[in-house]
Write a protein that holds these residues in place. Structure first.
Motif, mmCIF file in Angstrom:
data_model
loop_
_atom_site.group_PDB
_atom_site.id
_atom_site.type_symbol
_atom_site.label_atom_id
_atom_site.label_comp_id
_atom_site.label_asym_id
_atom_site.label_seq_id
_atom_site.Cartn_x
_atom_site.Cartn_y
_atom_site.Cartn_z
ATOM 1 N N GLN A 60 -10.455 -2.427 -22.469
ATOM 2 C CA GLN A 60 -10.909 -1.999 -23.796
ATOM 3 C C GLN A 60 -11.092 -0.477 -23.841
ATOM 4 O O GLN A 60 -10.636 0.174 -24.776
ATOM 5 C CB GLN A 60 -12.210 -2.700 -24.154
ATOM 6 C CG GLN A 60 -12.658 -2.460 -25.575
ATOM 7 C CD GLN A 60 -13.891 -3.273 -25.918
ATOM 8 O OE1 GLN A 60 -14.660 -3.677 -25.055
ATOM 9 N NE2 GLN A 60 -14.066 -3.529 -27.191
ATOM 10 N N GLN A 61 -11.718 0.079 -22.827
ATOM 11 C CA GLN A 61 -11.945 1.525 -22.777
ATOM 12 C C GLN A 61 -10.633 2.308 -22.761
ATOM 13 O O GLN A 61 -10.510 3.349 -23.395
ATOM 14 C CB GLN A 61 -12.749 1.910 -21.531
ATOM 15 C CG GLN A 61 -14.192 1.517 -21.579
ATOM 16 C CD GLN A 61 -14.873 1.721 -20.232
ATOM 17 O OE1 GLN A 61 -14.276 2.175 -19.268
ATOM 18 N NE2 GLN A 61 -16.151 1.356 -20.171
ATOM 19 N N GLN B 284 -7.702 1.095 -23.712
ATOM 20 C CA GLN B 284 -6.799 0.548 -24.725
ATOM 21 C C GLN B 284 -5.517 -0.007 -24.107
ATOM 22 O O GLN B 284 -4.402 0.312 -24.509
ATOM 23 C CB GLN B 284 -6.491 1.591 -25.793
ATOM 24 C CG GLN B 284 -7.738 2.044 -26.523
ATOM 25 C CD GLN B 284 -7.462 3.086 -27.576
ATOM 26 O OE1 GLN B 284 -6.418 3.716 -27.601
ATOM 27 N NE2 GLN B 284 -8.421 3.275 -28.458
ATOM 28 N N ILE B 285 -5.721 -0.878 -23.125
ATOM 29 C CA ILE B 285 -4.637 -1.542 -22.411
ATOM 30 C C ILE B 285 -4.751 -3.040 -22.687
ATOM 31 O O ILE B 285 -5.845 -3.597 -22.572
ATOM 32 C CB ILE B 285 -4.739 -1.299 -20.891
ATOM 33 C CG1 ILE B 285 -4.633 0.192 -20.573
ATOM 34 C CG2 ILE B 285 -3.681 -2.085 -20.131
ATOM 35 C CD1 ILE B 285 -5.001 0.530 -19.154
ATOM 36 N N PRO B 286 -3.661 -3.706 -23.022
ATOM 37 C CA PRO B 286 -3.734 -5.153 -23.222
ATOM 38 C C PRO B 286 -4.113 -5.867 -21.920
ATOM 39 O O PRO B 286 -3.744 -5.424 -20.835
ATOM 40 C CB PRO B 286 -2.324 -5.551 -23.662
ATOM 41 C CG PRO B 286 -1.564 -4.310 -23.819
ATOM 42 C CD PRO B 286 -2.332 -3.178 -23.244
ATOM 43 N N LYS C 90 -3.641 6.529 -14.996
ATOM 44 C CA LYS C 90 -3.128 6.159 -16.321
ATOM 45 C C LYS C 90 -1.683 5.632 -16.266
ATOM 46 O O LYS C 90 -0.868 5.895 -17.131
ATOM 47 C CB LYS C 90 -3.237 7.329 -17.293
ATOM 48 C CG LYS C 90 -4.668 7.798 -17.480
ATOM 49 C CD LYS C 90 -4.796 8.780 -18.591
ATOM 50 C CE LYS C 90 -6.172 9.365 -18.749
ATOM 51 N NZ LYS C 90 -7.293 8.508 -18.684
#
Length: 108
Positions: free
Chosen positions: A56-57, A59-61, A32
């Motif tokens: 997406q999973q 939540q990272i650009p 992470k």
């Protein structure tokens, strides 16, 4: 990709805030540590799909930039399909530059 973005990616690399290559990026994702994913525009469709899903999973650009050759050259390495930025501030600045560059492009 503009000079500001290239400069920031180079700075992130020199500061140790950037990892590249599939296994290193996945390891950083597992810990992470990733704040932004960059996938080469000419990466394999499967690679793009995998990293889009991971982004997406988690939540990272995710940005799709440059060619693998260009990303590798920027890092002083062989071609790279994926790189990860671990610094929140650098990731935020890269996103700002990316959005500004996209808004400057004329609509078709």
């Amino acid at each position: 990709m503009n000079k500001n973005m290239l400069g920031l990616l180079g700075l992130a690399r020199r500061a140790g805030h950037l990892v590249s290559g599939d296994s290193c990026v996945r390891q950083a994702l597992g810990k992470k540590q990733v704040r932004l994913l960059v996938v080469a525009a000419d990466a394999a469709p499967r690679t793009k799909k995998i990293y889009r899903q991971l982004a997406q999973q988690m939540q990272i650009p995710l940005l799709e930039l440059a060619a693998r050759e260009e990303l590798g050259a920027l890092l002083g390495m062989t071609p790279r399909a994926v790189i990860a930025v671990k610094c929140e501030k650098l990731a935020g600045r890269l996103l700002e530059y990316y959005q500004a560059e996209r808004s400057d492009q004329p609509e078709d």
